[in-house]
Design a protein around this motif. Sequence first.
Motif, short mmCIF file in Angstrom:
data_model
loop_
_atom_site.label_atom_id
_atom_site.label_comp_id
_atom_site.label_asym_id
_atom_site.label_seq_id
_atom_site.Cartn_x
_atom_site.Cartn_y
_atom_site.Cartn_z
N UNK A 284 -13.93 11.65 97.77
CA UNK A 284 -15.32 11.73 97.32
C UNK A 284 -15.55 10.99 96.02
N UNK A 285 -14.49 10.69 95.28
CA UNK A 285 -14.62 9.97 94.02
C UNK A 285 -14.17 8.51 94.12
N UNK A 286 -13.63 8.10 95.26
CA UNK A 286 -13.09 6.74 95.36
C UNK A 286 -14.04 5.83 96.13
N UNK A 287 -13.90 4.54 95.88
CA UNK A 287 -14.75 3.56 96.56
C UNK A 287 -14.44 3.46 98.05
N UNK A 288 -13.19 3.80 98.42
CA UNK A 288 -12.79 3.65 99.82
C UNK A 288 -13.02 4.91 100.65
N UNK A 510 2.75 27.53 90.30
CA UNK A 510 1.32 27.21 90.27
C UNK A 510 1.02 25.90 91.01
N UNK A 511 -0.05 25.91 91.77
CA UNK A 511 -0.41 24.71 92.53
C UNK A 511 -1.90 24.74 92.84
N UNK A 512 -2.45 23.56 93.11
CA UNK A 512 -3.84 23.47 93.54
C UNK A 512 -3.98 22.31 94.51
N UNK A 513 -4.78 22.50 95.53
CA UNK A 513 -5.05 21.48 96.54
C UNK A 513 -6.55 21.25 96.64
N UNK A 514 -6.95 19.99 96.60
CA UNK A 514 -8.35 19.59 96.79
C UNK A 514 -9.32 20.44 95.96
N UNK A 515 -9.16 20.46 94.62
CA UNK A 515 -10.05 21.27 93.79
C UNK A 515 -11.48 20.74 93.84
N UNK A 516 -12.47 21.60 93.58
CA UNK A 516 -13.88 21.18 93.65
C UNK A 516 -14.23 20.00 92.76
N UNK A 517 -13.52 19.81 91.66
CA UNK A 517 -13.87 18.72 90.75
C UNK A 517 -13.50 17.35 91.31
#
Length: 808
Positions: A284-288, A510-517
């Motif tokens: 969602x943040x990349x050009x591709x 601790x881990x996080x996947x695909x955070x909202x930001x």
Amino acid sequence: MKFIKALWPTLVMAILLYLLGSSIGSIPPLGKLFSPFTGFWQNGINAEEKVIDLPGIQGPVTIKMDNNHVPHIFAENNHDLYYAQGYLVASDRLWQMEFYTMVSSGRLTEIVGEQALEYDRYNRRSGMAKAAAETVERLNEVPTVKSELEAYAEGVNAYVNSLSDKDLPVEYKILNYRPEQWSPLKTMLMFMNMRNQLNGGSSDFRMTRMAQKYGLDVVNDLFPDFIKRADPIIPVGTKWNFEPLKIPEMPDEIMASLDMENKELSWQASRSEIGSNNWAVGGEKSATGLPILSNDPHLGLTLPSIWYQAQLVGPDVNVYGACLPGVPGVIIGFNKDIAWGVTNTGPDVLDFYKIKFKDASKKEYFHEGQWKPVTLRVESFKLKNGEVITDTVRYTHHGPVIYEEDLEDNFNKNVPPGFAMKWITHESQPTDLLCFRSLNRSKNYDDYREALTYYNAPAQNFIFASNQNDIAITPNGKFPLKWNEQGKFLLDGTRADHDWQGFIPADQNPTVKNPPRGFVSSANQSLTDETYPYYIDYEYADPYRGTRINNRLNAMTGATIDSLRSVQNDNYSLMAEWFLPKMLAVADFPNEQVKSLLEKWNFMNDPDLVAPSVFETWHNTMMKMIWDDEFPEAERMTYPTDDRTLTLIEEDPESVYFDNINTKDKKETFADIATLSLEKTLDSLSKNFGDMSNWNWSKVKNTGIRHLVPAFEAFSVLNIDMGGGKTIVNATQEKWGPSWRMVVQLDKDWPVAHGLYPGGQSGNPASKFYANMVPAWSNGELYLLIYLKSKEENHQQIIKTFKIDPKS
């Protein structure tokens, strides 16, 4: 007299022949070194000619060399793949590989003499060689890793066995020794060296000294577990989807007593230079519309370079990335479907336990209400002259007692005598390489998560991105299960409740996947917010790099490789943004030109600017003036963080900590310290660099890439013109900096990647590939990484192809 005159030429000739044929101390035989047939001259002859002979392969192997001397290895079985990798890396980096193993095994005395004895003694006593040997003994538990380590060693030895005296790397000739045979043990010693570099530090001694001098309330106030401006790796508010283990109860006494008498020994700082950055933006943040991943681990800037690039293609793998010389596979890199990278986590995995011996024989120690036997281990050190020195090390269940007496020649003054070292490195787990082997072959997020379960140390923040549009980050390693702040201070070795009480389950790291930001990132800052149930450490990097990265990524849309590269090269000083206005507001300036310069500065640590030289020197001088009277380095103490200092400046500028306890007739405030430290800064810059026209930041910072042996300065690249700094995202310092920069754009078809490191593929100073990437690195450029789909694919940057068949 005539007889003496007649003998004189013969005597001179005899002396010359002796000098030319004999070594004196660490000086090699000069005749051998300067020989036109076997000496160092030969290293400059045909330096780029590579003859590849793989006598032990089982099937055909194709090797394509690109214009950066990167090998792209194609093999029909994994034995041949890692055999060829071992051969090729050795042909470029053999001396470096062996040097690292000599360091971690405590054997430098064999090649440089007695001057290295105390350094060797510390490394041997810290147990790296013992742990490496015990790990090798367990390799049958991971048969694929064992077979690939053996194949790699076969390849290295095929190259070693092909070497005549004239072919030896120049360092062997200067130091006058020959390479040994490679083995899986030497690969494990390479890993031990990285564990020591990245997770081998401890502040326990210093924190205990401060607590005994000022009390726990003062130390806990100035060294909190969570800083005020934390911007943690795992975003605040992340939910933990597991049921935590019961946390061990904190005992009534949380530290061992410490003899405070000896205050005069020199103080060894922790390795604060070591850091790293990594991040990945989601689709969602990349050009591709698919993720892009970036990594630049910060390590010592050395020649030969820490990393070696390669593409490895076998029956079940096609991976490209940065390899550790001496270790099979890729450590940081990408394949068709995923990319991954690492930064240092810095958990508290090294503690010291005060040992109570029964009597002067030190054969028994007290623990859990009983006397237990000490295990003795005799270590032998062979000096360059052939002399052997032995050293007896006492082991408890905690680990080795590093020093029994507080002696002036002890190498590490930060290790208290009479204490045993408990270190995660002593856990002889053979699966670390299985983690990287699995990452090399991973196809998705589930594969990544499984690979991490095999990993123990040195703990790292493993970042991940895939062409299924997943991004993730996991601070990962084998973390002890502790009561809160256990190991922040020296521990009591007589108490069972001071022992490590097990380990945090790997799936609860601790881990996080695909955070909202829409992105994940790390820069060695705090791992989590206060909701994470386990204690891992209190000591992390200041939040400047992490916060700056997050600020830029939060604002970023349509990210490309170039936009992420611009973040890697970001020279903005968040430290200056936070500190400088407060310093300017209260300091009396003796020089209006300097004041105007700082007031107009845009906080960029660019190489040609004077303002960063003034601010960085001023800040460092100010911190020393604030804290060194209460927590002097000479007494082996440490300073509170920038975050805690800034809070004092903002909330209590007349705090007792700004008062210099050594000036009895005056009570200093922050304003006084700001002015005094500014005056000292300007005096220092004038004394060291002359007038202001010579104060440009690149000159003051003085970045250089130095040969691993300090005496070989002629093989170094010095006075590099570039910006950055310790607290800057572009974290180049005098001797530390980004050791490998990589940006990978994932794709449903084939990824596009760029990267380089500050050096070159060859370890031969005469080769054009020794330091050829340094100019591009210093300019912030990245090279296209040639990622071939198959051995049939051609690319304009492939300049040579070797097709090698097995010998009948």
